[in-house]
Design an enzyme around this catalytic site. Structure first.
Site, short mmCIF file in Angstrom:
data_model
loop_
_atom_site.label_atom_id
_atom_site.label_comp_id
_atom_site.label_asym_id
_atom_site.label_seq_id
_atom_site.Cartn_x
_atom_site.Cartn_y
_atom_site.Cartn_z
N LYS A 74 0.87 -1.04 0.23
CA LYS A 74 -0.02 0.06 -0.03
C LYS A 74 0.91 1.21 0.00
O LYS A 74 2.16 1.16 0.22
CB LYS A 74 -0.88 0.08 1.27
CG LYS A 74 -1.82 -1.11 1.05
CD LYS A 74 -2.95 -1.12 0.05
CE LYS A 74 -3.93 -2.14 0.12
NZ LYS A 74 -3.56 -3.57 -0.02
C1 PLP Z 1 -9.90 -3.14 -1.79
C2 PLP Z 1 -9.12 -3.62 -0.36
N1 PLP Z 1 -10.00 -3.88 0.54
C3 PLP Z 1 -9.52 -4.66 1.64
C4 PLP Z 1 -7.98 -4.78 1.96
C5 PLP Z 1 -7.61 -5.57 3.07
O1 PLP Z 1 -6.57 -4.98 3.49
P1 PLP Z 1 -5.62 -5.39 4.53
O2 PLP Z 1 -4.71 -6.41 3.92
O3 PLP Z 1 -5.03 -4.44 5.04
O4 PLP Z 1 -6.63 -6.26 5.58
C6 PLP Z 1 -7.23 -4.71 0.30
C7 PLP Z 1 -6.00 -5.41 0.49
O5 PLP Z 1 -5.34 -5.55 -0.30
C8 PLP Z 1 -8.07 -4.24 -0.61
O6 PLP Z 1 -7.26 -4.38 -1.74
#
Ligand code: PLP
Length: 401
Positions: free
Chosen positions: A194
């Site tokens: 990210k």
């Molecule tokens: C659109 C979206 N939502 C939620 C997430 C979940 O994030 P995390 O890995 O911090 O739980 C991601 C992770 O890539 C994502 O791309």
């Protein structure tokens, strides 16, 4: 990193250009060491500072640091009282987390199709609302903002909660406002690919004090005091469980990264934007490659978490998966964001979703992949990746019959 040639080279790179790589400096390393030497490594003063820094940056009243965006999306639904029999409107062009958490609280993810910017198409939201609908969960795909004015107007008119999946969108701006200051709750991700990272991590922000209070309780066993307050301060370590909660608190070791990543965020986005422009210019004349629409309205800032392309498989003799395979053969890392959720076996079996329901999402799902985009790459790396795309297209363009 050893590469054969920097620019418009037809030679294959000697080493793989990774799809992504976090930009971590000495500041982050020293802050982690400081935590370790201080003896306080779990949730504590550094988490508090990270929350404050991010809260002020996005312009929200409350920020709660969590183990991941998935945890934040999960808690946002519980804080809003969403559960069995409820429906949440969202997009199928997203990561598993968005739809999975809706399903895990017992609700139904109701997908609507996307627009040319690959975000949820607000025109289709209203027709998907039923008496069971409780929330809209837009996803700012790749860091480009959803049409929040229209989404908020529908939500206010129909009394729905807006939970923004801003996993891609720290630093994104919409109509002069930062994402995080618009919806009822907004969730960011700090996974290593990210725009900023804490290794793994997430943050929920909100202006609503009762959503904030509920999230704070749920993140730590339903207990009012976290470890810092129970063991770190001069207080008797007494506590009460108000209801069963989770173990979703971020640690100070992770927040140590976040504090410094926040300071660098705007520079990171500037660099990502510069590289995205190079990709756009390098691929503009390749008619076998389509790019999502990302109109630069006044007050809009694309955070450029991802640079996605769509391989026009109707003009090519290979499919998208083969295209990705040839990118890897050319030593260019690639990502797949995202195969449509409604085409996944669980979602088809459980909710009766099927191909044909969301034509635009399916069109994109069959053609999309992501090119490397991160501040730590060089301009030569960007040109290498663009050259690899051009060369694969040149090898596989369908000859007119
Ligand atoms: C659109 C979206 N939502 C939620 C997430 C979940 O994030 P995390 O890995 O911090 O739980 C991601 C992770 O890539 C994502 O791309």
């Amino acid at each position: 990193m050893a590469i054969t040639k920097a620019s418009n080279s037809s030679a294959r790179r000697k080493e793989l250009l990774p799809f992504s790589r976090p930009s971590l400096g000495n500041e982050e390393i020293e802050e982690v060491v400081h935590s370790m030497k201080s003896g306080w490594i779990t949730t504590g003063p550094k988490c508090h500072q990270f929350e404050e820094d991010l809260r002020k940056y996005v312009g929200a009243s409350h920020a709660i640091a969590l183990t991941s965006a998935t945890a934040g999306l999960h808690l946002s639904l519980l804080a809003a009282g969403i559960g069995h029999g409820d429906e949440v409107i969202t997009t199928s062009m997203t990561f598993a987390a968005t739809a999975n958490v809706i399903t895990l609280v017992g609700a139904r993810p109701v997908f609507v199709d996307i627009g040319g910017d690959l975000n949820i198409n607000p025109e289709l939201i209203e027709t998907a609302i039923t008496t069971r609908t409780k929330a809209i969960m837009p996803v700012h795909f790749a860091g480009y903002p959803c049409d929040m004015d229209r989404i908020m107007a529908i939500a206010r008119r129909r009394n729905l909660v807006v939970i923004e999946d801003a996993a891609h969108a720290i630093g994104t701006e919409y109509n002069g406002r930062r994402i995080g200051s618009i919806g009822d709750m907004t969730i960011f991700s700090f996974h290593p690919i990210k725009n900023i990272t804490t290794g793994e991590g997430g943050m929920l922000v909100t202006d609503n004090p009762s959503f904030a209070e509920k999230t704070r309780l749920l993140k730590f066993h339903g207990i009012q005091k976290d470890a810092w307050k129970r063991y770190g301060a001069k207080e008797i370590p007494q506590y009460e469980i108000l209801f069963p909660g989770f173990k979703y608190n971020l640690t100070d070791l992770q927040a140590a990264l976040g504090i410094h990543q926040m300071k660098k965020l705007d520079d990171f986005i500037e660099q990502r934007t510069r590289y995205a422009r190079i990709y756009q210019e390098s691929l503009r004349d390749v008619k076998e490659i389509m790019l999502p629409e990302a109109p630069a309205h006044k007050g809009t800032r694309h955070a450029w978490h991802l640079f996605v392309v769509l391989a026009d498989i109707d003009r090519l003799a290979i499919d998208r998966d083969r295209f990705m395979g040839e990118m890897l053969e050319a030593n260019i890392g690639i990502g797949l964001h995202f195969p449509a959720i409604h085409l996944q076996p669980y979602y088809q079996k459980t909710f009766g979703y099927a191909r044909g329901m969301f034509p635009r999402t399916e069109f994109v799902s069959d053609r999309i992949f992501s090119l490397p985009l991160y501040p730590g790459m060089s301009e030569g790396d960007v040109r290498d990746a663009a050259s690899a795309v051009r060369e694969i297209v040149a090898r596989h363009t369908r000859q007119p019959k």
